[in-house]
Design a protein around this motif. Structure first.
Motif, PDB file in Angstrom:
ATOM      1  N   ASP A 136       0.834  -1.203   0.000  1.00  0.00           N
ATOM      2  CA  ASP A 136       0.000   0.000   0.000  1.00  0.00           C
ATOM      3  C   ASP A 136       0.870   1.255   0.000  1.00  0.00           C
ATOM      4  OD1 ASP A 136      -2.293  -1.515  -0.013  1.00  0.00           O
ATOM      5  OD2 ASP A 136      -2.691  -1.261   2.136  1.00  0.00           O
ATOM      6  N   LEU A 137       1.910   1.247   0.811  1.00  0.00           N
ATOM      7  CA  LEU A 137       2.806   2.397   0.874  1.00  0.00           C
ATOM      8  C   LEU A 137       3.561   2.588  -0.440  1.00  0.00           C
ATOM      9  CD1 LEU A 137       3.859   4.647   2.701  1.00  0.00           C
ATOM     10  CD2 LEU A 137       5.632   3.072   3.470  1.00  0.00           C
ATOM     11  N   GLU A 176       2.518   2.283  -3.327  1.00  0.00           N
ATOM     12  CA  GLU A 176       1.689   3.006  -4.296  1.00  0.00           C
ATOM     13  C   GLU A 176       1.919   4.510  -4.211  1.00  0.00           C
ATOM     14  OE1 GLU A 176      -2.361   1.844  -3.746  1.00  0.00           O
ATOM     15  OE2 GLU A 176      -1.928  -0.268  -4.108  1.00  0.00           O
ATOM     16  N   ASP A 177       2.359   4.992  -3.054  1.00  0.00           N
ATOM     17  CA  ASP A 177       2.618   6.422  -2.869  1.00  0.00           C
ATOM     18  C   ASP A 177       4.040   6.820  -3.250  1.00  0.00           C
ATOM     19  OD1 ASP A 177       0.052   6.728  -1.852  1.00  0.00           O
ATOM     20  OD2 ASP A 177       0.708   6.416   0.215  1.00  0.00           O
ATOM     21  N   TYR A 178       4.903   5.856  -3.479  1.00  0.00           N
ATOM     22  CA  TYR A 178       6.307   6.141  -3.764  1.00  0.00           C
ATOM     23  C   TYR A 178       6.710   5.516  -5.096  1.00  0.00           C
ATOM     24  CZ  TYR A 178       6.925   8.015   0.890  1.00  0.00           C
ATOM     25  OH  TYR A 178       6.835   8.790   2.012  1.00  0.00           O
ATOM     26  N   THR A 185       7.722  10.212  -8.666  1.00  0.00           N
ATOM     27  CA  THR A 185       7.410  11.154  -7.586  1.00  0.00           C
ATOM     28  C   THR A 185       8.615  11.412  -6.694  1.00  0.00           C
ATOM     29  OG1 THR A 185       6.633   9.412  -6.090  1.00  0.00           O
ATOM     30  CG2 THR A 185       4.972  10.456  -7.521  1.00  0.00           C
ATOM     31  N   ARG A 212      11.045  14.534  -1.396  1.00  0.00           N
ATOM     32  CA  ARG A 212      10.396  13.216  -1.305  1.00  0.00           C
ATOM     33  C   ARG A 212      11.435  12.147  -1.635  1.00  0.00           C
ATOM     34  NH1 ARG A 212       5.400  11.431  -0.596  1.00  0.00           N
ATOM     35  NH2 ARG A 212       4.665   9.611  -1.694  1.00  0.00           N
ATOM     36  N   ASP A 237       7.573   7.436   7.040  1.00  0.00           N
ATOM     37  CA  ASP A 237       6.230   6.857   6.977  1.00  0.00           C
ATOM     38  C   ASP A 237       6.191   5.471   7.605  1.00  0.00           C
ATOM     39  OD1 ASP A 237       5.227   9.116   5.782  1.00  0.00           O
ATOM     40  OD2 ASP A 237       5.169   8.256   3.768  1.00  0.00           O
TER      41      ASP A 237
END
Length: 57
Positions: free
Chosen positions: A13-14, A16-18, A22, A28, A36
């Motif tokens: 899940d994490l 998907e944000d990295y 990005t 970032r 996180d």
């Protein structure tokens, strides 16, 4: 959580944000990812020194 649960639930899940597109050297980066993860498992903020250099940049 078992090792498999950590991998299949939280880390996927994490991830998907990295994404590669990005990533930003200052805003970032891997330290933000680690922050996180740390916050998720400890419920505490990471020590301020962890991203100090990124904040100064």
């Amino acid at each position: 959580m078992s090792r498999a649960e950590v991998h299949t639930t939280f880390l996927e899940d994490l991830a998907e944000d990295y994404h590669r597109n990005t990533h930003h050297l200052i805003a970032r980066n891997c330290n933000h990812f680690t922050t996180d993860v740390y916050n998720h498992f400890t419920g505490k903020p990471t020590p301020r020194w962890v991203n100090r250099l990124a904040r100064l940049g």
